[in-house]
Design a protein around this motif. Structure first.
Motif, PDB file in Angstrom:
ATOM      1  N   GLU A  38      14.144  49.259  24.122  1.00  0.00           N
ATOM      2  CA  GLU A  38      14.655  49.310  22.754  1.00  0.00           C
ATOM      3  C   GLU A  38      16.183  49.310  22.703  1.00  0.00           C
ATOM      4  OE1 GLU A  38      12.342  49.746  20.001  1.00  0.00           O
ATOM      5  OE2 GLU A  38      10.737  49.586  21.457  1.00  0.00           O
ATOM      6  N   GLY A  39      16.727  49.437  21.529  1.00  0.00           N
ATOM      7  CA  GLY A  39      18.176  49.452  21.345  1.00  0.00           C
ATOM      8  C   GLY A  39      18.817  50.652  21.993  1.00  0.00           C
ATOM      9  N   GLU A  40      18.175  51.818  21.858  1.00  0.00           N
ATOM     10  CA  GLU A  40      18.763  53.036  22.416  1.00  0.00           C
ATOM     11  C   GLU A  40      18.770  53.038  23.941  1.00  0.00           C
ATOM     12  OE1 GLU A  40      14.590  54.167  20.841  1.00  0.00           O
ATOM     13  OE2 GLU A  40      16.278  52.970  20.160  1.00  0.00           O
ATOM     14  N   GLY A  41      17.718  52.553  24.549  1.00  0.00           N
ATOM     15  CA  GLY A  41      17.689  52.453  26.013  1.00  0.00           C
ATOM     16  C   GLY A  41      18.689  51.428  26.515  1.00  0.00           C
ATOM     17  N   GLY A  60      22.726  46.446  22.003  1.00  0.00           N
ATOM     18  CA  GLY A  60      21.338  46.884  22.167  1.00  0.00           C
ATOM     19  C   GLY A  60      20.571  46.821  20.867  1.00  0.00           C
ATOM     20  N   ALA A  61      21.201  47.278  19.787  1.00  0.00           N
ATOM     21  CA  ALA A  61      20.539  47.261  18.478  1.00  0.00           C
ATOM     22  C   ALA A  61      20.279  45.833  18.008  1.00  0.00           C
ATOM     23  CB  ALA A  61      21.395  48.010  17.459  1.00  0.00           C
ATOM     24  N   LEU A 115      10.109  57.232  11.944  1.00  0.00           N
ATOM     25  CA  LEU A 115       9.477  58.143  12.899  1.00  0.00           C
ATOM     26  C   LEU A 115       8.720  57.419  14.009  1.00  0.00           C
ATOM     27  CD1 LEU A 115       8.085  60.788  10.378  1.00  0.00           C
ATOM     28  CD2 LEU A 115      10.142  60.964  11.809  1.00  0.00           C
ATOM     29  N   GLY A 116       8.359  56.182  13.761  1.00  0.00           N
ATOM     30  CA  GLY A 116       7.585  55.396  14.718  1.00  0.00           C
ATOM     31  C   GLY A 116       8.169  55.336  16.116  1.00  0.00           C
ATOM     32  N   LEU A 149      19.633  53.894  13.364  1.00  0.00           N
ATOM     33  CA  LEU A 149      19.621  55.356  13.453  1.00  0.00           C
ATOM     34  C   LEU A 149      19.406  55.827  14.887  1.00  0.00           C
ATOM     35  CD1 LEU A 149      19.429  58.224  12.101  1.00  0.00           C
ATOM     36  CD2 LEU A 149      16.962  57.832  12.103  1.00  0.00           C
ATOM     37  N   TRP A 150      18.315  55.385  15.509  1.00  0.00           N
ATOM     38  CA  TRP A 150      17.975  55.877  16.839  1.00  0.00           C
ATOM     39  C   TRP A 150      18.977  55.427  17.892  1.00  0.00           C
ATOM     40  CZ3 TRP A 150      15.305  59.965  17.366  1.00  0.00           C
ATOM     41  CH2 TRP A 150      14.334  60.291  16.416  1.00  0.00           C
ATOM     42  N   THR A 151      19.478  54.204  17.776  1.00  0.00           N
ATOM     43  CA  THR A 151      20.479  53.742  18.740  1.00  0.00           C
ATOM     44  C   THR A 151      21.757  54.564  18.611  1.00  0.00           C
ATOM     45  OG1 THR A 151      19.536  51.510  18.713  1.00  0.00           O
ATOM     46  CG2 THR A 151      21.766  51.733  19.573  1.00  0.00           C
ATOM     47  N   THR A 152      22.163  54.859  17.390  1.00  0.00           N
ATOM     48  CA  THR A 152      23.362  55.674  17.174  1.00  0.00           C
ATOM     49  C   THR A 152      23.176  57.088  17.716  1.00  0.00           C
ATOM     50  OG1 THR A 152      23.953  54.379  15.217  1.00  0.00           O
ATOM     51  CG2 THR A 152      24.942  56.573  15.422  1.00  0.00           C
ATOM     52  N   VAL A 153      22.044  57.710  17.395  1.00  0.00           N
ATOM     53  CA  VAL A 153      21.790  59.080  17.845  1.00  0.00           C
ATOM     54  C   VAL A 153      21.794  59.164  19.375  1.00  0.00           C
ATOM     55  CG1 VAL A 153      19.997  60.886  17.974  1.00  0.00           C
ATOM     56  CG2 VAL A 153      20.572  59.839  15.775  1.00  0.00           C
TER      57      VAL A 153
END
Length: 166
Positions: A38-41, A60-61, A115-116, A149-153
């Motif tokens: 994913e983007g965060e990884g 990544g995003a 949340l997915g 959101l998740w990539t930023t966090v």
């Protein structure tokens, strides 16, 4: 025994370190398109590989979002083909499908999208949402919000950990 996902992550990290600086964000974007990375990884791979955190996160995003958009558009076409085919027979609903539909009815498209990623790759969530009849534009918009959101966090956490460790 090696884990295929960790081997893939290590392969991307090595590739980021080995290619010219201009190509590194492309490698990170490709990593972002891989389910479970994913983007965060991908952002983590880029940061560890030496890319500026903002560039790694954006690359990544973008890779993740492009892949999700392709999945949504393909799933939408498949759904349209299946639902408009004459004589189409309803398949029995599986337990997994029932679980997804309960979550969808409880949280809606925004909740499932945001949340997915805690449970499934965004590509899987996006395909499931599209298969229930949610418009592709709505799915892509909410998946983009979730990816951002998740990539930023995760990027902020990684940067914080690196600063503390340094």
């Amino acid at each position: 025994m090696s884990n295929p996902l960790s081997d893939l992550v290590l392969g991307f990290q090595g590739l980021v370190e080995d290619v010219p600086d201009l190509v590194q964000p492309i490698v990170v974007a490709l990593a972002g398109a891989v389910p479970f990375i994913e983007g965060e990884g991908a952002a983590a791979i880029g940061i560890i590989g030496g890319i500026t955190p903002v560039v790694a996160a954006v690359a990544g995003a973008i890779g993740n979002l492009i892949c999700v958009a392709v999945v949504v558009l393909v799933a939408s076409r498949v759904r349209t083909a299946v639902t408009t085919r004459r004589g189409a027979v309803e398949k029995p609903v599986t337990a997994r499908r029932q679980k997804f539909e309960r979550a969808y009815h409880r949280y809606g498209t925004p909740g499932v999208s945001l949340l997915g990623p805690l449970l499934l790759p965004t590509q899987f969530t996006a395909a499931a949402l599209t298969s229930t009849g949610v418009s592709p534009a709505r799915v892509i918009a909410w998946q983009a919000a979730a990816i951002a959101l998740w990539t930023t966090v995760i990027t902020l956490i990684i940067v914080g950990v690196i600063r503390v460790a340094a």
